[in-house]
Scaffold this motif. Structure first.
Motif, PDB file in Angstrom:
ATOM      1  N   GLU A 148      64.316  23.717  36.521  1.00  0.00           N
ATOM      2  CA  GLU A 148      63.740  23.412  37.700  1.00  0.00           C
ATOM      3  C   GLU A 148      64.798  23.524  39.093  1.00  0.00           C
ATOM      4  N   TYR A 149      66.117  23.510  38.491  1.00  0.00           N
ATOM      5  CA  TYR A 149      66.968  23.586  39.887  1.00  0.00           C
ATOM      6  C   TYR A 149      67.151  25.034  39.961  1.00  0.00           C
ATOM      7  N   TYR A 150      67.172  25.963  38.712  1.00  0.00           N
ATOM      8  CA  TYR A 150      67.608  27.295  38.946  1.00  0.00           C
ATOM      9  C   TYR A 150      66.307  28.040  39.405  1.00  0.00           C
ATOM     10  N   ARG A 151      65.041  27.609  39.393  1.00  0.00           N
ATOM     11  CA  ARG A 151      63.958  27.901  40.041  1.00  0.00           C
ATOM     12  C   ARG A 151      63.798  27.594  41.581  1.00  0.00           C
ATOM     13  N   GLU A 152      64.311  26.487  41.828  1.00  0.00           N
ATOM     14  CA  GLU A 152      64.303  26.088  43.378  1.00  0.00           C
ATOM     15  C   GLU A 152      65.457  27.008  44.077  1.00  0.00           C
ATOM     16  N   ARG A 153      66.622  27.295  43.328  1.00  0.00           N
ATOM     17  CA  ARG A 153      67.434  27.969  44.115  1.00  0.00           C
ATOM     18  C   ARG A 153      67.223  29.595  44.188  1.00  0.00           C
ATOM     19  N   CYS A 154      66.604  29.787  43.193  1.00  0.00           N
ATOM     20  CA  CYS A 154      66.172  31.291  43.377  1.00  0.00           C
ATOM     21  C   CYS A 154      64.951  31.431  44.550  1.00  0.00           C
ATOM     22  N   LEU A 155      64.299  30.469  44.472  1.00  0.00           N
ATOM     23  CA  LEU A 155      63.271  30.254  45.743  1.00  0.00           C
ATOM     24  C   LEU A 155      63.865  30.200  47.053  1.00  0.00           C
ATOM     25  N   ASN A 156      64.989  29.545  47.128  1.00  0.00           N
ATOM     26  CA  ASN A 156      65.819  29.328  48.355  1.00  0.00           C
ATOM     27  C   ASN A 156      66.361  30.579  48.779  1.00  0.00           C
ATOM     28  N   ASN A 157      67.074  31.116  47.786  1.00  0.00           N
ATOM     29  CA  ASN A 157      67.934  32.411  48.089  1.00  0.00           C
ATOM     30  C   ASN A 157      66.860  33.422  48.477  1.00  0.00           C
ATOM     31  N   TYR A 158      65.486  33.648  48.102  1.00  0.00           N
ATOM     32  CA  TYR A 158      64.750  34.633  48.468  1.00  0.00           C
ATOM     33  C   TYR A 158      64.045  34.308  49.881  1.00  0.00           C
ATOM     34  N   GLN A 164      66.443  35.594  56.947  1.00  0.00           N
ATOM     35  CA  GLN A 164      67.474  36.508  57.709  1.00  0.00           C
ATOM     36  C   GLN A 164      66.842  37.810  58.467  1.00  0.00           C
ATOM     37  N   TRP A 165      65.967  38.395  57.176  1.00  0.00           N
ATOM     38  CA  TRP A 165      65.536  39.727  57.536  1.00  0.00           C
ATOM     39  C   TRP A 165      64.411  39.554  58.815  1.00  0.00           C
ATOM     40  N   VAL A 166      63.807  38.506  58.782  1.00  0.00           N
ATOM     41  CA  VAL A 166      62.958  38.313  59.877  1.00  0.00           C
ATOM     42  C   VAL A 166      63.502  38.007  61.155  1.00  0.00           C
ATOM     43  N   SER A 167      64.958  37.071  61.160  1.00  0.00           N
ATOM     44  CA  SER A 167      65.564  36.997  62.455  1.00  0.00           C
ATOM     45  C   SER A 167      66.198  38.277  62.766  1.00  0.00           C
TER      46      SER A 167
END
Length: 775
Positions: A148-158, A164-167
């Motif tokens: 679950e932590y790995y999945r949330e971390r991947c989502l946070n990175n994405y 950042q791209w939007v800003s």
């Protein structure tokens, strides 16, 4: 016990039966217990008496024999414990064959032992199984949490990458919009300026054309003026060069130049010469009519106007000033006719004033109301020694829209201001950078606290003759002004080294620090001051506790690289070692004052001559002699030297000094009683660029000295010949006739100079300070 049992098992059965039947164990137990508890002196006699008593007992009493039978009643406990079988009885009982277990008992015991082992083994296996099961379940939970932590971390990175791209995309869009807008505005402004420039050039050509027609000029005379009747050097120059030369003259001289010839008149009417109008020198004859003539002439070009001490001007002059729409600098100090009505008239017309000096005037709160209403661009305001206004004046400024850009405020001598007024100053001028509060005798901690609350941009603060009532609390409040660069105060007995430590740590940008006559300042303070990297000017005059240790700490600090000016007047503990440290560390030192330092010997004074960057030196009241003065002249950049009250200096020393200092401009030789005319002659011929000279109380000087000075020193501007008893009218007349640039003469207590000579001098020199001996 096991050894005893093993011993008795080796006995014969008949012996063991005898011991058991005769109750040998109980008898021994009773005897040994009585011996242990009673502890008789003769144990053998005690045992014999006990055995005798035992043989006298009956068979029934012998069968009920206990272990405490032979113990007296006094030694027996009140609460008798439970009667258990003694260890010895157990030993002898084991030895009895009748007490051995049977096969049935042994089988029961073995079955009980097996069942107990089975239960223990089952319990151990169950605990092991449950532990393994718990570990497996815990591992499953950890794996699930890790997934679950790995999945949330991947989502946070994405999500972070996407944000950042939007800003960045929004920033590029915003920058593109700003660039397009800037280009559009620049293009519009450029178009407007080009059109305005064309119109302005055309209007200027038209105005110049009509001006030439009015003056009767020819269009060919605008380039070079060396034709026709004009043959002087000024007329032969280019018009721009000639105007720049005339810019150094005042109004009176320009009026005289306009009367020379037609070409000079054309030059004096240039707009460049009338942008700055200084009427202070003509204050004695200036009235409304004459002032209006000057103002009307310079009105389109006038930017700077000085009317200081002009006491004959009135309402007409103020109306004329209000018509000068381009006026930026106005000085009305010490004008007795300036009042609220005059300020209202001036501010109604002059909306772009940047500098306004109203010191020593009679303005009231109404004048400040006019400033708050009309002067939106004012940056400099001086109301020094104007005591007719109150705290409400600055309340008007804080409530109005004017004076919001003020950066310099001078309230020196305004003793009527209270902490309420200073709080209003802090509210009105948030961007103030310079505040002058000299000679405010009622300045207290409440005033400083009111100022330091909001004035975060203050860089320059001056409090001369105002800090004698301030405590350490005020200086701690001043440490909140982190942008402070210049600080001046004097005569404070409450400031200590700790306060200066806080000030130096909180205000690292200080470059000018003057704290004269602070008797609590010690050498520790100099170590804190030495940490100021930007320090250029330091004035610690009359700080009597500063010694060589403090100067050493100062020169070892970070300020040594930038220090340019140092004043150690009346620091009586300073000696030659301080001069040595200054010479070694402070290479950029240019201004040095060492007045009345008796501990500095000729050796220390000779070291001063090795300071290569030295421009000004003040050695008043020191032990300077001819030798030290000669070496002092080796510093090739000296421009100003003060040798007042140096009574060891003679003609020889001054002659050698003047020979090595041809560029000297200011020289003070007052109270040097051994100097004669020969020294002044050598000095005059060597120092031809001398502008200021003080020879007060040089009793050996005669008229010959004045003749040498007036004949050679053509640029002499000011001279003081007070208390020179041998000077007469002849020398004073020669000085007035031959000194073309002389503007100031001081003649006090000269008995051989008459009233007629002074009157004659007054007709040629603007300022003469004199005192008649016959009054």
């Amino acid at each position: 016990m096991a050894a005893v049992i093993k011993l008795f098992l080796t006995l014969e059965p008949s012996l063991r039966f005898y011991l058991r039947s005769q109750r040998i164990a109980e008898i021994h137990e009773a005897l040994i217990s009585s011996l242990i508890i009673c502890q008789p002196k003769d144990p053998f006699a005690w045992l014999i008496s006990c055995l005798t008593e035992y043989h006298s007992l009956s068979s029934q009493e012998k069968a009920s024999l206990n272990w405490d039978y032979f113990i007296p009643e006094v030694y027996k406990p009140v609460n008798r414990p439970i009667n258990v079988e003694s260890s010895l009885s157990y030993v002898f009982a084991v030895c009895d064959d009748s007490l051995e277990p049977s096969e049935l008992q042994i089988g029961i015991a073995i079955g009980h032992y097996k069942s107990k082992i089975q239960r223990n083994l089952f319990s151990a296996w169950l605990r092991f199984y449950l532990t393994r099961l718990g570990q497996k379940r815990s591992l499953d939970r950890k794996l699930q949490a890790a997934d679950e932590y790995y999945r949330e971390r991947c989502l946070n990175n994405y999500f972070r990458q996407w944000a950042q791209w939007v800003s960045q995309r929004l920033a590029r869009q915003k920058a593109a919009i700003c660039h397009i807008k800037h280009c559009s505005e620049t293009y519009q402004i450029r178009t407007i300026l080009n059109e305005w420039n064309l119109v302005a050039q055309q209007a200027r050509r038209t105005r110049d054309y009509f001006d030439r027609i009015e003056r009767g000029e020819d269009s060919q005379q605008l380039g070079y003026l060396g034709y026709g009747e004009a043959r002087d050097e000024l007329s032969l120059l280019n018009r721009e060069a000639a105007v720049r030369i005339l810019a150094y003259l005042d109004v009176a001289d320009l009026a005289r130049c306009a009367q020379v010839c037609r070409n000079w008149k054309m030059l004096t009417q240039s707009s460049m010469l009338w942008a700055k109008l200084d009427l202070h020198r003509t204050r004695k004859v200036l009235n409304d009519r004459l002032a209006m003539r000057f103002i009307q002439r310079a009105r389109p070009f006038l930017q700077h106007l000085n009317l200081r001490q002009c006491d004959r001007i009135g309402r007409l002059t103020f109306v004329g000033i209000s018509s000068c729409k381009n006026l930026q600098d106005l000085n009305l100090s010490e004008c007795p006719t300036v009042n609220d009505e005059a300020i209202k008239i001036i501010t109604d017309g002059c909306h772009i004033l940047l500098y306004l000096n109203l010191s020593h005037t009679d303005i009231t709160d109404q004048s400040f109301r006019s400033l708050a209403r009309h002067c939106h661009f004012l940056q400099f305001l001086s109301v020094a020694y104007a005591r007719q206004f109150s705290d409400r004046a600055f309340v008007y400024l804080s409530n109005g829209r004017g004076c919001r850009k003020l950066t310099h405020l001078d309230v020196s001598g305004c003793t009527q201001l209270t902490p309420v007024g200073f709080e209003a100053i802090a509210d009105a001028f948030r961007e103030l950078e310079t505040l002058v509060m000299d000679d405010v005798g009622n300045l207290s901690d409440k005033h400083i606290q009111s100022l330091c609350k909001r004035m975060n941009h203050l860089k320059h603060i001056s409090m001369w003759s105002s800090t004698w009532r301030l405590s350490g609390f005020s200086f701690r409040q001043l440490s909140a002004l982190t942008k402070l660069s210049v600080m001046k105060f004097d005569s404070n007995k409450l400031i200590t080294d700790e306060h200066l430590r806080v000030l130096a740590r909180s205000c690292p940008e200080i470059c000018h620090l003057s704290m004269t006559d602070c008797i609590s300042i010690t050498d520790t303070c100099m170590r804190y001051i030495g940490t100021l990297k930007q320090l250029r000017v330091l004035n610690v005059a009359d700080c009597l506790l500063i010694s060589d240790t403090g100067i050493k700490a100062l020169t070892e600090g970070a300020c040594q690289a930038r220090l340019r000016e140092l004043n150690l007047t009346n620091c009586m503990r300073i000696s030659d070692s301080s001069i040595t440290n200054l010479l070694r560390k402070c290479k950029r030192l240019a201004y040095l004052k060492l007045c009345y330092l008796d501990k500095i010997t000729e050796t220390g004074l000779e070291l001063i001559g090795q300071m290569e960057q030295l421009i000004l030196v003040d050695l008043t009241g020191t032990q300077s002699s001819d030798t030290s003065l000669k070496i002092l002249g080796n510093s090739g950049h000296l421009r100003s030297v003060t040798l007042s009250s140096c009574r060891k200096i003679t003609d020889l020393g001054l002659t050698k000094f003047a020979t090595t200092c041809p560029a000297l401009e200011h020289l003070n030789l007052s109270f040097c009683a051994q100097l004669s005319d020969n020294a002044i002659r050598s000095m005059a011929f060597c120092c031809k660029y001398l502008t200021t000279l003080n020879i007060c109380s040089c009793s050996l000087l005669t008229d010959m000295s004045l003749q040498y000075l007036s004949g050679v020193c053509k640029y002499l501007y000011e001279i003081d010949i007070s208390y020179c008893q041998l000077m007469t009218d002849k020398g004073l007349k020669c000085l007035g006739d031959n000194s073309a640039y002389l503007k100031r003469v001081i003649v006090i207590e000269c008995p051989n100079i008459s009233r007629n000579a002074i009157d004659h001098l007054l007709r040629k020199i603007p300022y003469v300070q004199y005192q008649y001996m016959d009054i």
